[in-house]
Design an enzyme around this catalytic site. Structure first.
Site, PDB file in Angstrom:
ATOM      1  N   PRO A 108       0.886  -1.391  -0.172  1.00 32.17           N
ATOM      2  CA  PRO A 108       0.027  -0.440   0.213  1.00 32.17           C
ATOM      3  C   PRO A 108       0.783   0.982   0.450  1.00 32.17           C
ATOM      4  CG  PRO A 108       0.270  -1.219   2.362  1.00 32.17           C
ATOM      5  CD  PRO A 108       0.995  -2.045   0.862  1.00 32.17           C
ATOM      6  N   SER A 147      -4.634   1.903  -0.551  1.00 34.79           N
ATOM      7  CA  SER A 147      -3.748   2.629   0.603  1.00 34.79           C
ATOM      8  C   SER A 147      -5.085   3.256   0.857  1.00 34.79           C
ATOM      9  CB  SER A 147      -3.130   3.003   0.231  1.00 34.79           C
ATOM     10  OG  SER A 147      -2.588   4.014   1.511  1.00 34.79           O
ATOM     11  N   TYR A 202      -5.670   2.025   7.794  1.00 35.92           N
ATOM     12  CA  TYR A 202      -5.572   2.937   9.050  1.00 35.92           C
ATOM     13  C   TYR A 202      -6.259   2.936  10.546  1.00 35.92           C
ATOM     14  CZ  TYR A 202      -1.286   4.301   6.858  1.00 35.92           C
ATOM     15  OH  TYR A 202      -0.050   4.474   6.382  1.00 35.92           O
ATOM     16  N   THR A 238      -2.889  -1.493   9.335  1.00 33.30           N
ATOM     17  CA  THR A 238      -1.559  -1.182   9.708  1.00 33.30           C
ATOM     18  C   THR A 238      -1.775  -0.671  10.756  1.00 33.30           C
ATOM     19  OG1 THR A 238      -0.999  -0.608   7.380  1.00 33.30           O
ATOM     20  CG2 THR A 238       0.638   0.659   9.376  1.00 33.30           C
ATOM     21  N   LYS A 274      -0.264  -5.392   9.350  1.00 38.08           N
ATOM     22  CA  LYS A 274       0.878  -5.202   9.328  1.00 38.08           C
ATOM     23  C   LYS A 274       1.101  -4.145  10.143  1.00 38.08           C
ATOM     24  CE  LYS A 274       2.617  -2.866   5.229  1.00 38.08           C
ATOM     25  NZ  LYS A 274       3.393  -1.525   5.762  1.00 38.08           N
ATOM     26  N   HIS A 302       7.132  -0.654   8.211  1.00 38.00           N
ATOM     27  CA  HIS A 302       6.977   0.697   7.272  1.00 38.00           C
ATOM     28  C   HIS A 302       7.718   0.984   6.031  1.00 38.00           C
ATOM     29  CE1 HIS A 302       2.953   2.779   7.616  1.00 38.00           C
ATOM     30  NE2 HIS A 302       3.336   3.836   6.367  1.00 38.00           N
ATOM     31  N   ARG A 333       9.754   4.744   7.833  1.00 36.36           N
ATOM     32  CA  ARG A 333       9.770   5.708   7.273  1.00 36.36           C
ATOM     33  C   ARG A 333       9.259   6.396   8.583  1.00 36.36           C
ATOM     34  NH1 ARG A 333       8.429   7.953   2.549  1.00 36.36           N
ATOM     35  NH2 ARG A 333       6.285   8.597   3.051  1.00 36.36           N
ATOM     36  N   ASP A 355       8.657  -7.185   4.110  1.00 40.47           N
ATOM     37  CA  ASP A 355       7.552  -5.882   3.774  1.00 40.47           C
ATOM     38  C   ASP A 355       9.112  -5.147   4.094  1.00 40.47           C
ATOM     39  OD1 ASP A 355       6.570  -3.381   2.653  1.00 40.47           O
ATOM     40  OD2 ASP A 355       6.016  -2.830   4.006  1.00 40.47           O
ATOM     41  N   ARG A 410      14.334  -5.237  -3.449  1.00 44.16           N
ATOM     42  CA  ARG A 410      15.130  -4.802  -5.007  1.00 44.16           C
ATOM     43  C   ARG A 410      15.452  -5.879  -5.746  1.00 44.16           C
ATOM     44  NH1 ARG A 410      12.617  -1.585  -2.478  1.00 44.16           N
ATOM     45  NH2 ARG A 410      12.716   0.592  -1.415  1.00 44.16           N
TER      46      ARG A 410
END
Length: 416
Positions: free
Chosen positions: A82, A111, A134, A160, A256, A280, A283, A311, A315
């Site tokens: 999300p 999201s 949320y 989340t 999450k 997250h 962040r 999560d 890459r």
């Protein structure tokens, strides 16, 4: 555009390209992390120090990347993470990424803070759709979102739980960038350096978070800019509230933002179907542990009967293999798809997923693994270098990337 996409060989190429088309405040909002960004870097470092120990003389002529997630088949064990505020970098970017996920045969998580509504995504995507929620201070709005997701056919709900307050994102503070978005005297010049982007905003208007339009704007002072996104979140949301959500949502429910095995066990005891091991994307809490480093302990704690996803920092196709070897059912990917959409819309996001799948297939073959079910913990060894060496190498690359990024910005700014 076709030639540009043909010259992308790994998903990080899209981050470099996105830096050239996005205003610096928008790019930094997407790419940045909290405070000193230690956790942001730790997510990648965790993969970099883990090595693969391949087997040989195995028939890998037809490797199979298909797996079941939440009881239905997918083309590879990847779920679109999300992402909020996508429309600030790519108009209709949420729709583009959702369509790319559907074309690739993987689930897409919308999201709560997306710039496309629940109903819009339901109308444009024929693929599997999960909705990320949320905990909101406005409980009435939160329950309406749940009802709308159910009515629109979203099969799973992802709650989340790791943002009781917004993280201190200092890039955003320096750039005077916040949600709700606005132009200020301090950030106007940065936006003017991307005239195509600025023209789109002036002609089409500033995107809004369609699912949260009822929330009143908060956090207008500079000191509160970094946390303004989370101003409407409920920091009093507890296990009792999660139990109520479990009772009211009758489909699959995933939690999450879990990093501790005991929290995963408690989510399982409440009847949740899965947990997403996540910090997250670095962040929120800086100096938090990497998601990959927590994965095996959480898998051991919950055992069977609960799906565990990872999560943060994925890459490469080899990263997927490493996460599965540590016990993950699947992985989430966010930023590369966002940058792909910012560069080239849906084709850009599709190219990101194509690169990832090609790398996954290649890694399976080189490791002597014919199907995902054959991946075991014996495939990974940690560390492949000493932790100090990996940290030093990653820090060196980080400094180089900053140097080249600054040089690129200076060149681009001069040309603009």
């Amino acid at each position: 555009m076709v030639d540009l996409l043909a010259r992308t060989f790994n998903v990080d190429d899209f981050e470099s390209l996105a830096r050239k088309v996005l205003p610096r405040p928008v790019f930094d909002f997407y790419a940045g992390g909290a405070e000193d960004e230690r956790t942001l870097r730790a997510n990648r470092q965790a993969f970099e120090v883990m090595g693969l120990a391949p087997r040989v003389l195995v028939d890998v002529s037809a490797p199979n990347t298909q797996v079941e997630l939440l009881g239905a088949g997918v083309s590879m064990p990847v779920v679109v993470a999300p992402m909020g505020a996508v429309g600030f970098g790519c108009r209709k970017g949420d729709e583009a990424i959702a369509a790319a996920a559907a074309a690739a045969g993987i689930p897409y998580i919308l999201s709560s803070t997306a710039t496309a509504s629940i109903e819009t995504i339901a109308s444009v995507s024929s693929g599997r759709k999960w909705f990320q929620l949320y905990p909101l201070k406005r409980a009435d709005l939160m329950w309406r979102l749940v009802d709308r997701a159910r009515a629109a056919g979203f099969e799973a709900l992802v709650i989340t739980v790791d943002v009781p307050v917004g993280g201190k994102r200092e890039r955003d503070l320096h750039n005077d960038f916040a949600m709700p978005f606005r132009f200020t005297a301090r950030n106007l010049s940065a936006f003017a350096m991307r005239p195509k982007w600025a023209a789109g905003m002036l002609m089409q208007g500033v995107p809004v978070m369609e699912n949260l339009k009822e929330l009143a704007p908060e956090g207008s002072k500079a000191a509160g800019l970094a946390s303004s996104v989370g101003a409407g979140f409920d920091c009093g949301f507890t296990w009792q509230h999660l139990a109520e959500l479990r009772r009211r949502w009758h489909g699959p429910l995933l939690v999450k933002g879990v990093l501790h095995p005991s929290d995963a066990a408690q989510a399982k005891a409440l009847g949740c179907d899965g947990v997403i091991v996540s910090n997250h994307g670095g962040r929120q809490l800086d100096s938090g542990v990497s998601a990959l480093s927590c994965l095996a302990d959480i898998v051991d704690q919950v055992g069977s009967g609960m799906e565990v996803y990872m999560d943060g920092g994925v890459r490469r196709g080899s990263d997927i293999v490493k996460a599965l070897a540590r016990g993950a059912k699947g992985v989430l990917m966010g930023r590369p798809l966002l940058f792909g959409a910012c560069v080239a819309g849906q084709p850009g996001a599709e190219r990101v997923l194509a690169i990832l799948k090609d790398e996954l297939l290649r890694t399976l073959q080189l490791c002597g693994v014919a199907e995902l079910a054959a991946i075991s913990s014996e495939l990974v060894q940690q560390p492949c270098t000493s932790s100090s060496q990996a940290s030093s190498t990653t820090h060196h690359h980080h400094l180089l990337n900053r140097h080249f990024a600054i040089a690129s910005r200076d060149t681009t700014h001069t040309q603009a």
